[in-house]
Design an enzyme around this catalytic site. Structure first.
Site, PDB file in Angstrom:
ATOM      1  N   ALA A   1     -24.306  -6.140 -10.448  1.00 28.46           N
ATOM      2  CA  ALA A   1     -24.017  -5.558 -11.752  1.00 28.46           C
ATOM      3  C   ALA A   1     -24.563  -6.472 -12.844  1.00 28.46           C
ATOM      4  CB  ALA A   1     -22.515  -5.374 -11.937  1.00 28.46           C
TER       5      ALA A   1
ATOM      6  N   HIS B   1     -27.025 -12.171 -28.161  1.00 33.19           N
ATOM      7  CA  HIS B   1     -26.587 -13.239 -27.268  1.00 33.19           C
ATOM      8  C   HIS B   1     -26.950 -14.601 -27.856  1.00 33.19           C
ATOM      9  CE1 HIS B   1     -26.216 -10.038 -24.222  1.00 33.19           C
ATOM     10  NE2 HIS B   1     -25.412 -10.873 -23.590  1.00 33.19           N
TER      11      HIS B   1
ATOM     12  N   LYS C   1     -30.251 -17.759 -24.002  1.00 31.04           N
ATOM     13  CA  LYS C   1     -30.514 -16.685 -23.039  1.00 31.04           C
ATOM     14  C   LYS C   1     -32.017 -16.449 -22.942  1.00 31.04           C
ATOM     15  CE  LYS C   1     -29.053 -12.003 -21.724  1.00 31.04           C
ATOM     16  NZ  LYS C   1     -28.746 -12.444 -20.346  1.00 31.04           N
TER      17      LYS C   1
ATOM     18  N   THR D   1     -29.290 -11.633 -14.061  1.00 34.37           N
ATOM     19  CA  THR D   1     -30.056 -10.617 -14.773  1.00 34.37           C
ATOM     20  C   THR D   1     -31.550 -10.944 -14.701  1.00 34.37           C
ATOM     21  OG1 THR D   1     -29.806 -11.780 -16.897  1.00 34.37           O
ATOM     22  CG2 THR D   1     -28.152 -10.120 -16.349  1.00 34.37           C
TER      23      THR D   1
ATOM     24  N   MET E   1     -21.672 -21.182 -16.673  1.00 44.06           N
ATOM     25  CA  MET E   1     -21.113 -20.015 -16.009  1.00 44.06           C
ATOM     26  C   MET E   1     -20.470 -20.412 -14.695  1.00 44.06           C
ATOM     27  SD  MET E   1     -20.635 -16.844 -16.521  1.00 44.06           S
ATOM     28  CE  MET E   1     -19.479 -16.017 -15.461  1.00 44.06           C
TER      29      MET E   1
ATOM     30  N   GLY F   1     -23.006 -25.519 -13.728  1.00 37.62           N
ATOM     31  CA  GLY F   1     -23.427 -24.985 -15.019  1.00 37.62           C
ATOM     32  C   GLY F   1     -22.269 -24.367 -15.782  1.00 37.62           C
TER      33      GLY F   1
ATOM     34  N   GLY G   1     -29.539  -7.573 -19.448  1.00 37.32           N
ATOM     35  CA  GLY G   1     -29.332  -6.632 -18.365  1.00 37.32           C
ATOM     36  C   GLY G   1     -28.294  -5.575 -18.714  1.00 37.32           C
TER      37      GLY G   1
END
Length: 264
Positions: A117, A150, A154, A95, A13, A11, A160
């Site tokens: 995180a 964003h 998304k 997230t 990311m 993907g 998040g």
């Protein structure tokens, strides 16, 4: 060298994560996975030392030390169980985890190393610290609003990172975000309650990520803003966390720990 596995490596990311692993002087790509049914399964990712995309990371568990996961809450929970069973460390940037899923992370942290995180960017985590300092200095004398934007793809809102900004403020000011958060306004809302922490969300185009914590008082306001222009910053931070975990004890950490900001 720390052998890193990347979940969802085909993907957008995932590709950034693979590149960040290869760019880090202490990291090497050990394994990579893709979702079931993906046409990329069986093909390779990485250029320095290519690895084959697999559906089940358990089949290549001997090839990595830490897994980086920016997938979905359900997939992340599966990866949590896999890493715990095989003694692997886990970096989670996913997230949208709910309270029960976050509790599962806390429960597992007694037996493994986890960095969780909502945003792995070094700049964003400095922003968290600045927002904490601002909230301490301003106290209940200002209204607090969290603004975020964003890209149109998304799927969760608020982000998040936005929720983390709200939690930072709520913790400093002794508020309960579950009770005091307002997610958008419409109609005759009445005067604003000073304890409210408001959230406003934009989803449009290809915006990588923008977050602002607004502290508005009488006669002045302070805006603390972070704008991302590349997903590479999140990937670089995640790899930094993966390498940091190699020297950590069992426990649940976040980027404040990784960057040494906790004690500031």
């Amino acid at each position: 060298m720390i052998r890193v596995a990347v979940a969802g490596a085909a993907g957008r990311m995932g590709q950034n994560l693979v590149q960040a692993v290869e760019d880090h002087p202490e990291g090497t790509l050990g394994a990579a996975s893709e979702r079931p049914g993906s046409e990329r399964l069986g093909t390779s990712v990485g250029s320095t030392a290519p690895v084959q995309l697999v559906e089940d990371l358990a089949t290549v568990a001997d090839d990595f030390d830490v897994l980086i996961d920016f997938t979905s809450p359900a997939a992340t929970m599966q990866h949590l169980d896999l890493c715990r069973a095989h003694g692997k460390a886990l970096v989670i940037g996913t997230t949208g985890l709910d309270a029960a899923q976050e509790q599962r992370l806390r429960d597992a942290a007694g037996a493994m190393r986890i960095v969780y995180a909502p945003n792995m960017s070094v700049g964003v985590n400095l922003t968290f610290k600045l927002v904490e300092l601002a909230a301490r200095a301003l106290g209940d004398s200002v209204d607090v609003e969290i603004l975020e934007a964003h890209h149109r793809h998304k799927v969760d809102a608020p982000s998040g990172t936005a929720l983390k900004l709200g939690r930072v403020v709520a913790e400093v000011l002794g508020r309960d975000l579950e009770h005091d958060a307002v997610y958008g306004r419409e109609g005759q809302t009445g005067a604003r309650d000073r304890r409210t922490i408001g959230f406003a969300t934009v989803r449009a185009g290809d915006i990588v990520g923008e977050h602002t914590a607004l502290f508005a008082g009488e006669g002045e306001r302070i805006e603390i803003t972070h704008k991302a222009s590349s997903r590479g910053i999140f990937a670089a931070g995640a790899v930094r966390a993966a390498v940091w975990l190699a020297g950590a004890e069992h426990g649940l950490y976040d980027m404040q720990d990784v960057l040494g900001l906790r004690e500031l």
